[in-house]
Each structure stands twice: as C-alpha cells, then as structure tokens.
Design a protein around this motif. Sequence first.
Motif, PDB file in Angstrom:
ATOM      1  N   LYS A  77       0.804  -1.224   0.000  1.00 22.70           N
ATOM      2  CA  LYS A  77       0.000   0.000   0.000  1.00 22.70           C
ATOM      3  C   LYS A  77       0.836   1.272   0.000  1.00 22.70           C
ATOM      4  N   PHE A  78       2.157   1.173  -0.082  1.00 19.96           N
ATOM      5  CA  PHE A  78       2.999   2.336   0.131  1.00 19.96           C
ATOM      6  C   PHE A  78       3.292   3.143  -1.132  1.00 19.96           C
ATOM      7  N   PHE A  79       3.226   2.535  -2.298  1.00 23.54           N
ATOM      8  CA  PHE A  79       3.601   3.263  -3.504  1.00 23.54           C
ATOM      9  C   PHE A  79       2.709   2.840  -4.662  1.00 23.54           C
ATOM     10  N   ASP A  80       2.696   3.673  -5.680  1.00 22.47           N
ATOM     11  CA  ASP A  80       1.953   3.381  -6.893  1.00 22.47           C
ATOM     12  C   ASP A  80       2.719   2.347  -7.705  1.00 22.47           C
ATOM     13  N   PRO A  81       2.130   1.201  -8.031  1.00 23.17           N
ATOM     14  CA  PRO A  81       2.886   0.146  -8.728  1.00 23.17           C
ATOM     15  C   PRO A  81       3.305   0.514 -10.146  1.00 23.17           C
ATOM     16  N   GLU A  82       2.736   1.570 -10.724  1.00 25.94           N
ATOM     17  CA  GLU A  82       3.106   1.962 -12.080  1.00 25.94           C
ATOM     18  C   GLU A  82       4.165   3.055 -12.120  1.00 25.94           C
ATOM     19  N   GLN A  83       4.539   3.595 -10.983  1.00 22.80           N
ATOM     20  CA  GLN A  83       5.526   4.665 -11.006  1.00 22.80           C
ATOM     21  C   GLN A  83       6.927   4.108 -11.205  1.00 22.80           C
ATOM     22  N   LEU A  84       7.829   4.955 -11.657  1.00 22.14           N
ATOM     23  CA  LEU A  84       9.202   4.539 -11.874  1.00 22.14           C
ATOM     24  C   LEU A  84       9.933   4.364 -10.549  1.00 22.14           C
ATOM     25  N   GLU A  85      10.789   3.363 -10.487  1.00 27.07           N
ATOM     26  CA  GLU A  85      11.631   3.179  -9.322  1.00 27.07           C
ATOM     27  C   GLU A  85      12.761   4.202  -9.379  1.00 27.07           C
ATOM     28  N   SER A  86      12.888   5.008  -8.358  1.00 28.55           N
ATOM     29  CA  SER A  86      13.895   6.061  -8.382  1.00 28.55           C
ATOM     30  C   SER A  86      14.371   6.327  -6.966  1.00 28.55           C
ATOM     31  N   GLN A  87      15.275   7.268  -6.841  1.00 29.56           N
ATOM     32  CA  GLN A  87      15.814   7.610  -5.524  1.00 29.56           C
ATOM     33  C   GLN A  87      14.722   8.161  -4.618  1.00 29.56           C
ATOM     34  N   TYR A  88      13.799   8.903  -5.192  1.00 27.00           N
ATOM     35  CA  TYR A  88      12.675   9.442  -4.433  1.00 27.00           C
ATOM     36  C   TYR A  88      11.425   8.640  -4.791  1.00 27.00           C
ATOM     37  N   SER A  89      11.397   7.385  -4.424  1.00 25.06           N
ATOM     38  CA  SER A  89      10.346   6.479  -4.875  1.00 25.06           C
ATOM     39  C   SER A  89       8.962   6.932  -4.437  1.00 25.06           C
ATOM     40  N   PHE A  90       8.786   7.190  -3.155  1.00 26.60           N
ATOM     41  CA  PHE A  90       7.463   7.533  -2.652  1.00 26.60           C
ATOM     42  C   PHE A  90       7.089   8.975  -2.969  1.00 26.60           C
ATOM     43  N   ALA A  91       8.086   9.820  -3.248  1.00 26.52           N
ATOM     44  CA  ALA A  91       7.807  11.220  -3.528  1.00 26.52           C
ATOM     45  C   ALA A  91       7.401  11.439  -4.983  1.00 26.52           C
ATOM     46  N   SER A  92       7.464  10.406  -5.806  1.00 26.04           N
ATOM     47  CA  SER A  92       7.064  10.553  -7.196  1.00 26.04           C
ATOM     48  C   SER A  92       5.577  10.863  -7.290  1.00 26.04           C
ATOM     49  N   TYR A  93       5.212  11.642  -8.298  1.00 21.40           N
ATOM     50  CA  TYR A  93       3.820  12.039  -8.442  1.00 21.40           C
ATOM     51  C   TYR A  93       2.974  10.822  -8.788  1.00 21.40           C
ATOM     52  N   PRO A  94       1.899  10.563  -8.060  1.00 23.57           N
ATOM     53  CA  PRO A  94       1.102   9.346  -8.281  1.00 23.57           C
ATOM     54  C   PRO A  94       0.208   9.465  -9.511  1.00 23.57           C
ATOM     55  N   GLN A  95      -0.343   8.333  -9.901  1.00 22.55           N
ATOM     56  CA  GLN A  95      -1.343   8.326 -10.958  1.00 22.55           C
ATOM     57  C   GLN A  95      -2.575   9.114 -10.500  1.00 22.55           C
ATOM     58  N   ILE A  96      -3.172   9.829 -11.409  1.00 26.04           N
ATOM     59  CA  ILE A  96      -4.337  10.656 -11.085  1.00 26.04           C
ATOM     60  C   ILE A  96      -5.620   9.865 -11.327  1.00 26.04           C
ATOM     61  N   MET A  97      -6.500   9.858 -10.337  1.00 24.94           N
ATOM     62  CA  MET A  97      -7.826   9.288 -10.534  1.00 24.94           C
ATOM     63  C   MET A  97      -8.756  10.404 -10.982  1.00 24.94           C
ATOM     64  N   SER A  98      -9.474  10.191 -12.061  1.00 26.41           N
ATOM     65  CA  SER A  98     -10.323  11.244 -12.605  1.00 26.41           C
ATOM     66  C   SER A  98     -11.710  10.708 -12.923  1.00 26.41           C
ATOM     67  N   PHE A  99     -12.692  11.612 -12.878  1.00 27.86           N
ATOM     68  CA  PHE A  99     -14.085  11.311 -13.200  1.00 27.86           C
ATOM     69  C   PHE A  99     -14.539  12.299 -14.262  1.00 27.86           C
ATOM     70  N   ASN A 100     -15.124  11.776 -15.342  1.00 27.38           N
ATOM     71  CA  ASN A 100     -15.546  12.621 -16.457  1.00 27.38           C
ATOM     72  C   ASN A 100     -16.990  12.339 -16.833  1.00 27.38           C
ATOM     73  N   VAL A 101     -17.686  13.379 -17.228  1.00 24.55           N
ATOM     74  CA  VAL A 101     -19.036  13.290 -17.768  1.00 24.55           C
ATOM     75  C   VAL A 101     -19.033  14.053 -19.084  1.00 24.55           C
ATOM     76  N   GLY A 102     -19.649  13.466 -20.114  1.00 23.06           N
ATOM     77  CA  GLY A 102     -19.615  14.135 -21.398  1.00 23.06           C
ATOM     78  C   GLY A 102     -20.776  13.771 -22.280  1.00 23.06           C
ATOM     79  N   ILE A 103     -20.838  14.457 -23.423  1.00 19.21           N
ATOM     80  CA  ILE A 103     -21.868  14.235 -24.432  1.00 19.21           C
ATOM     81  C   ILE A 103     -21.189  14.140 -25.794  1.00 19.21           C
ATOM     82  N   ASN A 104     -21.541  13.116 -26.570  1.00 19.10           N
ATOM     83  CA  ASN A 104     -21.085  12.970 -27.953  1.00 19.10           C
ATOM     84  C   ASN A 104     -22.231  13.304 -28.896  1.00 19.10           C
ATOM     85  N   LEU A 105     -21.992  14.248 -29.790  1.00 17.65           N
ATOM     86  CA  LEU A 105     -23.002  14.667 -30.750  1.00 17.65           C
ATOM     87  C   LEU A 105     -22.506  14.416 -32.158  1.00 17.65           C
TER      88      LEU A 105
END
Length: 328
Positions: free
Chosen positions: A298-326
């Motif tokens: 539970k400590f880190f994002d499994p898709e982030q790069l392994e680096s010297q600042y492992s936990f300080a790397s910017y995590p994946q963003i969870m987003s919610f979208n609503v839209g209309i296709n015309l």
Amino acid sequence: MAYLADRQMYSIVSVRDFRHKKANDNAGALATWYNLDHDNTRGFEFSLNHQHKIGEVNYFVGGNMSWSRTRKGNIEHGRFTSGYDEWKWNTEGHWNNIRWGYNCIGRYQSYGEIANAPMHNNSNNNSAILPGDLKYEDWNGDGYIDDYDQRPIGRNAYPELVYGINLGLSWKGVDFSMFWQGGALSDFQIGAFDMDAFQEGATNLNTWEYFGDRWHRADYTDPNSEWIPGYFPAVRDFTSVTINRLSSNFWMWNGSYIRLKNVELGYTLPQRITQKANIKQLRIYANLYNCLTFSSQKFFDPEQLESQYSFASYPQIMSFNVGINLKF
C-alpha cells in the motif's frame, strides 16, 4: 498466439590494442568497434477476443498477455580477483533483471543480541545498531556483514509479465465497458531517501505515514525506557550512521498489481428522438480512470518509476468525467 523466437542482441564494444595504444593516441586514431557482447531475449505474447449477441444484449470480452526476459550472452571482461567477484560481476549467462542485496532475517531484539551479532561494516563496531534494526544474514559465514554477503534477492522493478483485460456490453442504447491492466514478476525497492523519516535531518518537515509503525522508546524523553516493537526500525537523522539503509529485501516489495484503468457507462438516445433536432446521434456518458487498484503493498503506486525518491514521485491521477457525444 505468437511466439517470439530467441533474438541475439549485440552491443557495440570498443576494443583497443594496448600494444599500439601510444602510437594510436599520438596519431589521433580512433578506437575500433566490434560486435562482441550480446544478449538473448525470449518471450511470448498472445491475445484472445470473443463477442456475441444474446437476444438484445451484445457483449464482448478479450485479454492479452506478454512475457519477455533477457539473458546476457558473451561478455568481454578482465580478470576477476576472487570467485565471489566473478560470480557477481561476470554476468555472462545471467538474466539481466537480477537484483542483488542483503537477506534480512529479522530485527535485533535487544542490546544483548547486538553484542553477540556479527560485526557489521560501517557500523562503528556495531555501536550504531539499536534494537529493532535490521538483522542481515551472514551469508558466507565469516563473522562479518559486508559486501561479500550480498546475493541475488529478487528481480528489478520492470515487470516481466504484463496483461490486460477488456469487456463490455450494450443493450437498448445502454453501453458499459471496462479495462483492467496488470503486471507481475517484478520487485520494487525504495530509495535511500525513503528509508529515513526526515530527509537530511529536516525534522521540521512532514514524514511518511508508514513510519508510525516503528520501533521506539516508551518515553522518548527517557533514553532508558523500554523499546516498543514495530515494523520499521527506529527513526534516525538522515546523517546518522546506520545499517538500515543497505540494499536488502526488507525494503523490497512484490511489484505485482492489477488496476481498473477505465470504466465507462453511456446511453445513446433513440434516433426517433434525435432526428427531430436534426441530430444523427446523441450519447451521454460518464467514466472513471485509475479508480481501483489491487496490489501486494500500500505504500507506492505500482506503475511509477523506481527512483531515488520512490514515494515522492507524483502518483497516478484518478479522474471522473461526464460528457456528451453529438453527431450531426
């Protein structure tokens, strides 16, 4: 199904005839390049897809998977000084994703146990060791914990096995789909800066939440109070001498994961309604990205790069979208 045949991957290696080094240097001649070292990459990949209709319900399900791994072939090298050095540094015939380090076999429970422990390299004759510090295996049995006790402890952070699963269905204008992505056969190890609570002694800054479960004194103002066990070693200043920052499987976690990358629900209005407004198609939808992850830790994002600042790397963003296709 497709099988990737073994492929010979050649590296360009510079070879200089040292008997003529001075003459070549004086003449300004460039080194000659030869294809000497090589790798052997093997693997497989396959995908399966199925779609069908049951009554008014259309559905599809599919998946893909790939695995690959590289073994070192011929490696040009000099003479090794010992059998251990040859075993470690002569990578000929070895997999290229092997991680070396110390095998952590527990924690030191008391000062008495520390007094009878093997002598650790760079530990001020073991005086820097505290109860709760990591206990390493004296792998070669010589009574010292040093570089010669390192051995293969896992894989690197890049997954050998990657896979994806997609599925969906539609019924009377309603459609639903989801895509799962995962990886396996990898190990993640955090960097040295994440092994300490406060970077470079900056105790006025925040620290990682996981350090709450650590070895600590019952009364931090009393150096003689009893030690309370925890999962992580006692907090140190970044500049302190400690054996806990060594590369070991204590700081390594299984990198396997599966993540729901995308899930979407939509509704397409019937044409008998949209045609009145000269609209060919109108679809309303809502989706979520990176909304659910199952991982071995539970400590880190499994898709982030392994680096010297492992936990300080910017995590994946969870987003919610609503839209209309015309479509007109």
